[in-house]
Scaffold this motif. Structure first.
Motif, PDB file in Angstrom:
ATOM      1  N   ILE A 123     110.361  -6.212  18.956  1.00 51.06           N
ATOM      2  CA  ILE A 123     111.220  -6.809  17.929  1.00 51.06           C
ATOM      3  C   ILE A 123     112.043  -7.957  18.498  1.00 51.06           C
ATOM      4  N   ASN A 124     112.066  -9.048  17.744  1.00 51.46           N
ATOM      5  CA  ASN A 124     112.978 -10.158  18.070  1.00 51.46           C
ATOM      6  C   ASN A 124     114.342  -9.759  17.509  1.00 51.46           C
ATOM      7  N   ILE A 125     115.160  -9.133  18.330  1.00 49.11           N
ATOM      8  CA  ILE A 125     116.385  -8.494  17.864  1.00 49.11           C
ATOM      9  C   ILE A 125     117.326  -9.474  17.172  1.00 49.11           C
ATOM     10  N   GLU A 126     117.530 -10.638  17.771  1.00 50.24           N
ATOM     11  CA  GLU A 126     118.458 -11.609  17.194  1.00 50.24           C
ATOM     12  C   GLU A 126     117.999 -12.075  15.821  1.00 50.24           C
ATOM     13  N   LYS A 127     116.701 -12.368  15.669  1.00 48.69           N
ATOM     14  CA  LYS A 127     116.162 -12.823  14.390  1.00 48.69           C
ATOM     15  C   LYS A 127     116.203 -11.699  13.367  1.00 48.69           C
ATOM     16  N   TYR A 128     115.850 -10.491  13.792  1.00 43.82           N
ATOM     17  CA  TYR A 128     115.851  -9.335  12.906  1.00 43.82           C
ATOM     18  C   TYR A 128     117.244  -9.097  12.336  1.00 43.82           C
ATOM     19  N   LYS A 129     118.257  -9.139  13.199  1.00 39.37           N
ATOM     20  CA  LYS A 129     119.624  -8.911  12.743  1.00 39.37           C
ATOM     21  C   LYS A 129     120.135 -10.071  11.894  1.00 39.37           C
ATOM     22  N   ALA A 130     119.793 -11.291  12.296  1.00 44.34           N
ATOM     23  CA  ALA A 130     120.267 -12.470  11.567  1.00 44.34           C
ATOM     24  C   ALA A 130     119.741 -12.496  10.134  1.00 44.34           C
ATOM     25  N   ASP A 131     118.510 -12.057   9.937  1.00 47.49           N
ATOM     26  CA  ASP A 131     117.907 -12.057   8.607  1.00 47.49           C
ATOM     27  C   ASP A 131     118.254 -10.809   7.804  1.00 47.49           C
ATOM     28  N   GLY A 132     118.931  -9.858   8.423  1.00 44.68           N
ATOM     29  CA  GLY A 132     119.333  -8.641   7.713  1.00 44.68           C
ATOM     30  C   GLY A 132     118.157  -7.860   7.166  1.00 44.68           C
ATOM     31  N   VAL A 133     117.094  -7.764   7.955  1.00 45.94           N
ATOM     32  CA  VAL A 133     115.860  -7.112   7.490  1.00 45.94           C
ATOM     33  C   VAL A 133     116.112  -5.686   7.026  1.00 45.94           C
ATOM     34  N   ASP A 134     116.887  -4.934   7.779  1.00 48.33           N
ATOM     35  CA  ASP A 134     117.123  -3.531   7.454  1.00 48.33           C
ATOM     36  C   ASP A 134     117.778  -3.369   6.086  1.00 48.33           C
ATOM     37  N   ALA A 135     118.614  -4.351   5.695  1.00 50.29           N
ATOM     38  CA  ALA A 135     119.345  -4.254   4.433  1.00 50.29           C
ATOM     39  C   ALA A 135     118.521  -4.737   3.241  1.00 50.29           C
ATOM     40  N   VAL A 136     117.443  -5.482   3.483  1.00 49.16           N
ATOM     41  CA  VAL A 136     116.642  -6.026   2.391  1.00 49.16           C
ATOM     42  C   VAL A 136     115.886  -4.917   1.667  1.00 49.16           C
ATOM     43  N   ILE A 137     115.383  -3.955   2.429  1.00 48.96           N
ATOM     44  CA  ILE A 137     114.644  -2.828   1.854  1.00 48.96           C
ATOM     45  C   ILE A 137     115.573  -1.630   1.825  1.00 48.96           C
ATOM     46  N   ALA A 138     115.882  -1.185   0.627  1.00 51.94           N
ATOM     47  CA  ALA A 138     117.013  -0.272   0.449  1.00 51.94           C
ATOM     48  C   ALA A 138     116.691   1.205   0.612  1.00 51.94           C
ATOM     49  N   HIS A 139     115.429   1.593   0.602  1.00 49.03           N
ATOM     50  CA  HIS A 139     115.113   3.006   0.816  1.00 49.03           C
ATOM     51  C   HIS A 139     113.753   3.126   1.485  1.00 49.03           C
ATOM     52  N   ASN A 140     113.382   4.323   1.839  1.00 50.69           N
ATOM     53  CA  ASN A 140     112.153   4.518   2.601  1.00 50.69           C
ATOM     54  C   ASN A 140     111.645   5.945   2.452  1.00 50.69           C
ATOM     55  N   PRO A 141     110.389   6.202   2.846  1.00 50.63           N
ATOM     56  CA  PRO A 141     109.873   7.573   2.804  1.00 50.63           C
ATOM     57  C   PRO A 141     110.574   8.421   3.853  1.00 50.63           C
ATOM     58  N   TYR A 142     110.437   9.732   3.738  1.00 48.97           N
ATOM     59  CA  TYR A 142     111.089  10.624   4.692  1.00 48.97           C
ATOM     60  C   TYR A 142     110.535  10.435   6.100  1.00 48.97           C
ATOM     61  N   ASP A 143     111.431  10.324   7.042  1.00 44.46           N
ATOM     62  CA  ASP A 143     111.068  10.211   8.450  1.00 44.46           C
ATOM     63  C   ASP A 143     112.204  10.841   9.250  1.00 44.46           C
ATOM     64  N   PRO A 144     111.956  11.934   9.970  1.00 44.67           N
ATOM     65  CA  PRO A 144     113.033  12.584  10.724  1.00 44.67           C
ATOM     66  C   PRO A 144     113.656  11.686  11.775  1.00 44.67           C
ATOM     67  N   TYR A 145     112.954  10.615  12.153  1.00 46.39           N
ATOM     68  CA  TYR A 145     113.483   9.705  13.163  1.00 46.39           C
ATOM     69  C   TYR A 145     113.930   8.365  12.567  1.00 46.39           C
ATOM     70  N   SER A 146     114.197   8.352  11.271  1.00 50.55           N
ATOM     71  CA  SER A 146     114.616   7.094  10.638  1.00 50.55           C
ATOM     72  C   SER A 146     115.970   6.614  11.152  1.00 50.55           C
ATOM     73  N   TYR A 147     116.744   7.518  11.773  1.00 48.63           N
ATOM     74  CA  TYR A 147     118.052   7.130  12.295  1.00 48.63           C
ATOM     75  C   TYR A 147     117.976   6.563  13.710  1.00 48.63           C
ATOM     76  N   VAL A 148     116.777   6.477  14.260  1.00 49.56           N
ATOM     77  CA  VAL A 148     116.607   5.845  15.566  1.00 49.56           C
ATOM     78  C   VAL A 148     116.603   4.334  15.364  1.00 49.56           C
ATOM     79  N   VAL A 149     117.503   3.640  16.031  1.00 49.70           N
ATOM     80  CA  VAL A 149     117.638   2.187  15.863  1.00 49.70           C
ATOM     81  C   VAL A 149     116.683   1.479  16.811  1.00 49.70           C
ATOM     82  N   LEU A 150     115.627   0.888  16.261  1.00 46.29           N
ATOM     83  CA  LEU A 150     114.574   0.291  17.086  1.00 46.29           C
ATOM     84  C   LEU A 150     115.010  -0.989  17.786  1.00 46.29           C
ATOM     85  N   THR A 151     116.125  -1.550  17.369  1.00 46.97           N
ATOM     86  CA  THR A 151     116.630  -2.748  18.047  1.00 46.97           C
ATOM     87  C   THR A 151     117.562  -2.383  19.197  1.00 46.97           C
TER      88      THR A 151
END
Length: 240
Positions: A123-151
């Motif tokens: 992941i290009n961390i700076e670009k990912y955070k700058a574009d607010g990718v995580d906030a663009v998609i508001a929900h997701n399927p169940y994943d027990p590790y969804s709280y792991v921050v990949l950046t």
């Protein structure tokens, strides 16, 4: 214990921890750990923040209150045009798909991430955070590790996975979570205020621990006994 703990907002609590002015924080999500570590390192590069399981009681029992498993809800106005409604549903369905989830986690290939030789994504961390990718998609399927921050750094992700594995079976269910006792609308708010005020007094040492017994009796007399009976009666009826 912070003398202002009862009136501090969540953001103020986080600032104290991240500013090196607090040693213990109770609460927060596993995902928040990444931010805590990152900001704390700016104050003290040698700081070591760890996550621990809840302490056990006198009988050795421990756990967490297991909630209903949802956070908010999607509401679409009844007067929405049918074609527009269809597009909204399609978008929500896509966000909950594997494709949508991968977009939320990694962003756009070639823009927010690049593929390594072994097929994994960097992941290009700076670009990912700058574009607010995580906030663009508001929900997701169940994943027990969804709280792991990949950046976050690998060691932080490892700690988050280990913590999620640690607590996965510690949830204590409340079988009456969705039940509202008939007398609760008139009494619950005042009872909650009474409870919160008493807890603050006890924690701050403004009243002796023996005062808790007096508080319990007052709580019961002011409606707690009735709400408890109504809840137990409902629970028994559900088990038949």
């Amino acid at each position: 214990m912070d003398k202002d703990f009862a009136v501090l907002k969540n953001t103020q609590v986080w600032e104290k921890l991240e500013g090196g002015k607090a040693g213990i924080l109770i609460g927060g999500q596993t995902s928040d750990y990444a931010r805590y570590v990152e900001n704390l390192a700016k104050i003290d590069p040698k700081a070591n923040l760890i996550m621990i399981k809840p302490p056990g009681g006198p009988a050795g029992k421990l756990g967490f209150s297991e909630t209903s498993g949802f956070f908010g809800q999607w509401v679409i106005p009844a007067k929405t045009d049918k074609e527009k409604l269809k597009r909204i549903i399609e978008l929500l369905d896509w966000q909950a798909s594997d494709e949508g989830y991968n977009m939320k986690r990694y962003g756009v290939e070639g823009v927010h991430n690049t593929k390594n030789a072994d097929g994994t994504l960097k992941i290009n961390i700076e670009k990912y955070k700058a574009d607010g990718v995580d906030a663009v998609i508001a929900h997701n399927p169940y994943d027990p590790y969804s709280y792991v921050v990949l950046t976050a750094p690998p060691q932080v992700q490892k700690a988050q996975k280990e913590n999620l594995d640690l607590v996965k079976d510690m949830g204590i269910k409340n079988p009456a979570l969705a039940f509202v006792a008939p007398s609760a609308p008139d009494k619950q708010s005042d009872l909650n205020t009474l409870r919160d005020e008493e807890y603050v007094k006890l924690v701050m040492g403004k009243v002796p621990m023996d005062d808790f017994d007096r508080f319990v009796q007052e709580w019961l007399d002011k409606g707690g006994r009735q709400i408890t009976k109504e809840t137990n009666d409902w629970y028994k009826s559900q088990k038949k």
